[in-house]
Design an enzyme around this catalytic site. Structure first.
Site, PDB file in Angstrom:
ATOM      1  N   LYS A 175       1.006  -1.149   0.182  1.00  0.00           N
ATOM      2  CA  LYS A 175      -0.224  -0.072  -0.077  1.00  0.00           C
ATOM      3  C   LYS A 175       1.076   1.258   0.112  1.00  0.00           C
ATOM      4  O   LYS A 175       1.353   1.681   1.113  1.00  0.00           O
ATOM      5  CB  LYS A 175      -0.834  -0.025   1.172  1.00  0.00           C
ATOM      6  N   GLU A 246       9.032   1.790  11.293  1.00  0.00           N
ATOM      7  CA  GLU A 246      10.261   3.126  11.088  1.00  0.00           C
ATOM      8  C   GLU A 246       9.474   4.371  10.842  1.00  0.00           C
ATOM      9  O   GLU A 246       8.812   4.618  10.033  1.00  0.00           O
ATOM     10  CB  GLU A 246      10.961   2.751   9.708  1.00  0.00           C
ATOM     11  N   CYS A 280      13.252  11.506   6.797  1.00  0.00           N
ATOM     12  CA  CYS A 280      13.051  11.231   8.135  1.00  0.00           C
ATOM     13  C   CYS A 280      14.498  11.586   9.059  1.00  0.00           C
ATOM     14  O   CYS A 280      14.343  11.648  10.185  1.00  0.00           O
ATOM     15  CB  CYS A 280      12.959   9.543   8.448  1.00  0.00           C
TER      16      CYS A 280
HETATM   17  P1  NAD Z   1       1.902   8.441   7.173  1.00  0.00           P
HETATM   18  O1  NAD Z   1       1.797   7.629   8.439  1.00  0.00           O
HETATM   19  O2  NAD Z   1       0.695   9.642   7.215  1.00  0.00           O
HETATM   20  O3  NAD Z   1       1.662   7.510   6.177  1.00  0.00           O
HETATM   21  C1  NAD Z   1       2.425   6.368   5.613  1.00  0.00           C
HETATM   22  C2  NAD Z   1       1.595   5.389   5.126  1.00  0.00           C
HETATM   23  O4  NAD Z   1       0.596   4.890   5.827  1.00  0.00           O
HETATM   24  C3  NAD Z   1       0.866   5.867   3.988  1.00  0.00           C
HETATM   25  O5  NAD Z   1       0.797   5.004   3.028  1.00  0.00           O
HETATM   26  C4  NAD Z   1      -0.579   6.368   4.362  1.00  0.00           C
HETATM   27  O6  NAD Z   1      -1.395   5.958   3.509  1.00  0.00           O
HETATM   28  C5  NAD Z   1      -0.846   5.150   5.358  1.00  0.00           C
HETATM   29  N1  NAD Z   1      -1.655   5.323   6.501  1.00  0.00           N
HETATM   30  C6  NAD Z   1      -1.981   6.354   6.946  1.00  0.00           C
HETATM   31  N2  NAD Z   1      -2.810   6.357   8.033  1.00  0.00           N
HETATM   32  C7  NAD Z   1      -2.754   4.936   8.111  1.00  0.00           C
HETATM   33  C8  NAD Z   1      -3.675   4.109   9.111  1.00  0.00           C
HETATM   34  N3  NAD Z   1      -4.545   4.555   9.994  1.00  0.00           N
HETATM   35  N4  NAD Z   1      -3.584   2.789   9.129  1.00  0.00           N
HETATM   36  C9  NAD Z   1      -2.739   2.438   7.947  1.00  0.00           C
HETATM   37  N5  NAD Z   1      -1.980   3.027   7.263  1.00  0.00           N
HETATM   38  C10 NAD Z   1      -1.980   4.275   7.310  1.00  0.00           C
HETATM   39  O7  NAD Z   1       3.151   9.170   7.064  1.00  0.00           O
HETATM   40  P2  NAD Z   1       3.633  10.133   5.716  1.00  0.00           P
HETATM   41  O8  NAD Z   1       3.074  11.354   6.062  1.00  0.00           O
HETATM   42  O9  NAD Z   1       3.258   9.472   4.274  1.00  0.00           O
HETATM   43  O10 NAD Z   1       5.349  10.048   5.798  1.00  0.00           O
HETATM   44  C11 NAD Z   1       6.119  10.731   6.509  1.00  0.00           C
HETATM   45  C12 NAD Z   1       6.500  10.141   7.850  1.00  0.00           C
HETATM   46  O11 NAD Z   1       7.373   9.098   7.444  1.00  0.00           O
HETATM   47  C13 NAD Z   1       7.704  11.223   8.515  1.00  0.00           C
HETATM   48  O12 NAD Z   1       7.182  11.345  10.054  1.00  0.00           O
HETATM   49  C14 NAD Z   1       8.710  10.555   8.467  1.00  0.00           C
HETATM   50  O13 NAD Z   1       9.741  10.899   9.517  1.00  0.00           O
HETATM   51  C15 NAD Z   1       8.575   9.070   8.001  1.00  0.00           C
HETATM   52  N6  NAD Z   1       9.507   8.625   7.308  1.00  0.00           N
HETATM   53  C16 NAD Z   1      10.194   7.658   8.343  1.00  0.00           C
HETATM   54  C17 NAD Z   1      11.462   7.096   7.662  1.00  0.00           C
HETATM   55  C18 NAD Z   1      12.465   5.873   8.472  1.00  0.00           C
HETATM   56  O14 NAD Z   1      13.163   5.198   7.893  1.00  0.00           O
HETATM   57  N7  NAD Z   1      12.262   5.925   9.750  1.00  0.00           N
HETATM   58  C19 NAD Z   1      11.630   7.109   6.349  1.00  0.00           C
HETATM   59  C20 NAD Z   1      10.929   7.756   5.499  1.00  0.00           C
HETATM   60  C21 NAD Z   1       9.889   8.760   6.297  1.00  0.00           C
END
Ligand code: NAD
Length: 477
Positions: A175, A246, A280
């Site tokens: 997804k 992550e 991140c």
């Molecule tokens: P997000 O949590 O909003 O979304 C991530 C994914 O989860 C998307 O595919 C989204 O559609 C899905 N999602 C959202 N709500 C959900 C739910 N309730 N249940 C299941 N799936 C759900 O995050 P984002 O805005 O897409 O990404 C940015 C974040 O990702 C930042 O906090 C960044 O730091 C983090 N990030 C972390 C790493 C790492 O390796 N630690 C790497 C890249 C990004």
């Protein structure tokens, strides 16, 4: 590119429309133009994808590891052949400069290749038991794996999870983020796998949540925000299933006394403004020693002002837009609130009057704990600087956060470098370089930044579970 066509899920190697008419617009962040539609996703859509992955799991898990790896190698090759086309899609829907997008796709190719090599070599252990028995610990796949990923480096992150899960015999429901779904469709098309082994479920939380909460999903591999990760761990806890999460970061950079302020400013600018601050491991907090602070700030502002901001397809562009209006509002709120609470805005900080979701490279000084720009993930091109009077103070402040992803220390003092390596509660410590690191290194994030190995050879341990086999002899008639 304008289309009113809604892209379908890919389930069992077939295009499958959603069970609902609800759609999400996909936008080009550089112009705000709509470039496509995807389904919002439903529990029924998620169930259908999980069913396909479940049906495929026995057949796929029984293939020899070398054959599973062979499929992933083919995908890596096709991805390499189509890298430019895919990178264009990433720039279109994510906004990042084309060369960065291409770098992300190439990183994805490299990761798929690495897991294709490592998968068949992922050994168990033989044990010393009775003379007439064979005892071994073997790795076996979990089964149906939900791969849920963000938009900020969409291909590289997805390839890591997909490669590791597939080469170890898991089947996958992938997804992608609703903000970068079109490149995900093309990525899935690079794989030529048996039906149901890799399925693409489009949508936002309306698809993601029923997927991760599905009883037939055995393993969740998630990268994204702390809030979503926490919800996933809660449901995984209730169902007692494994989840690797992550999550976000608020990485500090400590700039010690006696470092060259111009060099330090360059490192900070790279760390704070790369990918428009949407990494991140972006540098979001800077603790600079008072003895070099003035010159450092001057140089940092010069870097920020010199950055060429624009459309990722323009070859002059060094920094693209933020991903969407919501992200820009959050970034601007952090900056505005900090200024209202007494921080000094040295450059940037204004929403430009142009189409798209641009935000200028911004430098704040005089920030402190209690401001959102210091305490919460900003995920934008904002360098928030606090002047400190000792290395101890910097270390303490760097650790004063709920996050624990990575940290950078610029110091000529070996003892300070050593102390930082030991005392910073983060998964990754970088000394005297903002980015870089040897291949094969993998870290576990600390505190709210997540749980488990999200990359590297150790990810193969995460996506498999261990079984002990004691094989003794039978008593014959
Ligand atoms: P997000 O949590 O909003 O979304 C991530 C994914 O989860 C998307 O595919 C989204 O559609 C899905 N999602 C959202 N709500 C959900 C739910 N309730 N249940 C299941 N799936 C759900 O995050 P984002 O805005 O897409 O990404 C940015 C974040 O990702 C930042 O906090 C960044 O730091 C983090 N990030 C972390 C790493 C790492 O390796 N630690 C790497 C890249 C990004």
């Amino acid at each position: 590119m304008k289309t009113r066509e809604t892209t379908s899920h890919i389930i069992g190697n077939a295009r499958v429309p959603s069970t609902s008419e609800e759609v999400i617009e996909v936008l080009n962040p550089a112009t705000g133009d709509q470039i496509g539609f995807i389904p919002a996703g439903t529990p029924a859509d998620a169930s259908e994808a999980v069913r396909a992955a479940r049906e495929a799991k026995t057949g796929w898990s029984r293939l020899p590891a070398a054959e599973q790896a062979g499929f992933v190698k083919v995908a890596a090759r096709r991805l390499q052949e189509n890298a430019r086309e895919l990178a264009e899609l990433v720039t279109l829907e994510n906004g990042k400069p084309f060369d960065d997008a291409l770098g992300g796709v190439e990183a994805g190719v490299g990761t798929l290749e690495q897991y294709a090599e490592l998968g068949p070599l992922h050994r168990g252990k033989s044990l010393q038991g009775n003379y007439m028995a064979a005892d071994a610990m073997i790795h076996v796949p979990y089964g149906v794996t939900a791969v849920v990923v963000p938009w900020n480096d969409p291909i590289a992150i997805a390839c890591g999870y997909l490669g590791a899960a597939l080469v170890t015999g898991n089947t996958v429901v992938y997804k992608p983020s609703e903000k970068t779904p079109l490149s995900a469709v093309q990525l899935v098309e690079m794989f030529e796998l048996p039906d149901g082994v890799l399925n693409l479920l489009l949508g936002d939380a309306r698809a993601g949540w029923p997927l991760v909460a599905h009883e037939d999903v055995d393993l969740v591999l998630f990268t994204g925000s702390v809030e979503t990760g926490r919800g996933i761990l809660e449901v995984a806890g209730r169902q007692l299933k494994k989840a690797v999460v992550e999550l976000g970061g608020k990485d500090p950079m400590i700039v010690d006394e006696r470092v060259d302020p111009a060099w330090a400013a360059g490192e900070v600018a790279t760390g704070a403004f790369a990918n428009t601050g949407q990494l991140c491991t972006s540098i979001e907090r800077i603790y600079v020693h008072a003895s070099i602070a003035d010159q450092f700030l001057q140089e940092l502002v010069a870097h920020a002002k010199a950055l060429r901001v624009g459309d990722g397809f323009d070859s002059e562009t060094e920094m693209g837009p933020l991903v969407d209006e919501g992200q820009r509002e959050l970034v601007h709120r952090h900056v505005r609130e900090a200024v209202e609470a007494g921080a000094e805005l040295l450059c940037g900080g204004e929403v430009p009057d142009r189409p798209g979701f641009f935000y200028p490279p911004t430098v704040l000084s005089g920030v402190r704990s209690g401001m959102a720009v210091v305490d919460e993930e900003t995920f934008g091109p904002v360098a928030a600087v606090e002047v400190v009077s000792s290395f101890d103070e910097a270390l303490k402040k760097a650790n004063g956060t709920v996050y624990g992803l990575a940290a950078v220390v610029l110091t000529p003092e070996p003892e300070h470098a050593q102390r930082a390596s030991r005392e910073l509660s983060v998964g990754t410590v970088k000394i005297n370089a903002v980015f870089g690191g040897a291949p094969g290194g993998a870290a576990e994030p600390r505190k709210a930044s997540g749980l488990g190995f999200g990359y590297g050879p150790e990810l193969l341990d995460e996506v498999t579970t261990t079984k002990v086999i004691h094989h003794s002899h039978a008593s014959r008639l």
